[in-house]
Design an enzyme around this catalytic site. Sequence first.
Site, short mmCIF file in Angstrom:
data_model
loop_
_atom_site.label_atom_id
_atom_site.label_comp_id
_atom_site.label_asym_id
_atom_site.label_seq_id
_atom_site.Cartn_x
_atom_site.Cartn_y
_atom_site.Cartn_z
N LYS A 180 54.89 0.55 5.75
CA LYS A 180 54.51 1.11 4.45
C LYS A 180 55.39 0.53 3.37
O LYS A 180 56.60 0.45 3.53
CB LYS A 180 54.69 2.63 4.54
CG LYS A 180 54.53 3.38 3.23
CD LYS A 180 54.58 4.89 3.47
CE LYS A 180 55.99 5.44 3.46
NZ LYS A 180 56.04 6.89 3.67
N GLY A 212 50.75 13.48 0.42
CA GLY A 212 49.66 13.10 1.33
C GLY A 212 49.31 11.62 1.23
O GLY A 212 48.50 11.12 2.01
#
Length: 277
Positions: A180, A212
């Site tokens: 990520k 989220g």
Amino acid sequence: MKKLITPYASDFGKPNVIIKHFPDTESYVQIPGINSFKNQKITIYHRLYPEPDKRIFELLLLLSKVKEQTKNIELLVSYLPYARQDRENKVGEAVSANVLCGLLKNFGVKKLITYDCHFLPTPGNFIRAGLKIENRSAGRMLYAYAKKYFKKEKFVVVSPDEGASYFTKHAEGLSHSLKKTRKSATEIHKMEGHAEVKGKNVCILDDIIATGGTIMHATKHLKELGAKKIIVGTTHGVFAGENIADKISRSGCAKIFTTNSILQTNSVHVIELSDKY
Ligand code: R5P
């Protein structure tokens, strides 16, 4: 060993600490019968989220009295807030993780017990800003739930980033860690990395779900790689924002599950940590 349970941790037993709020919202703390705690080992059960600033100050008020009685204070807070700002990325940034740990240490905490603490790389024993920390993990419990969910069907365990890769170690079958990159603290730039998920069920495991963004990007990436059914488990369901759990479901997650480290108002499945305490 004596227990001190605040009203925010009443699922661990009957609260024996009084916390009230004055009309101007300031907090009041009282420990009835505190003199009987002289030189005892005391474990404090508390929650520091939601409203972390208020809960932290109430904890300091509580500790200010407990430390007059004993030097043997253990503190159990399953979700440690302020853990994500754990370094000075930009000049002049305050490192909240160190400030909180230092405060707890200075207010007499001998050991903090917590779960999947964001700034710690694995479960185990650590020291931060002079504070001893026992970092436990809910990883095994989350994995056990995923196994129950998928019954006899196989599934692949995926962590959405390197930091959560230790969650994949419970996997009995395939597991992967994605990569990520962030644009900012609240925005994901890119989710990448190969994972053998084509036609397979997937369980994503992470320490925290906040906005989220991480989970939604991971879900999208895994769908593009051909994943079949995706479920997601997290130790700390912060769900910071409106309808985050619903947004994650709409992004393609068939099930969201978390522990009771944070009391939930979201419609997600909750696994009790209490029996481990
Ligand atoms: C970050 O590095 C953590 O492991 C979580 O992935 C992160 O805190 C989740 O944040 P958000 O839900 O805002 O993407």
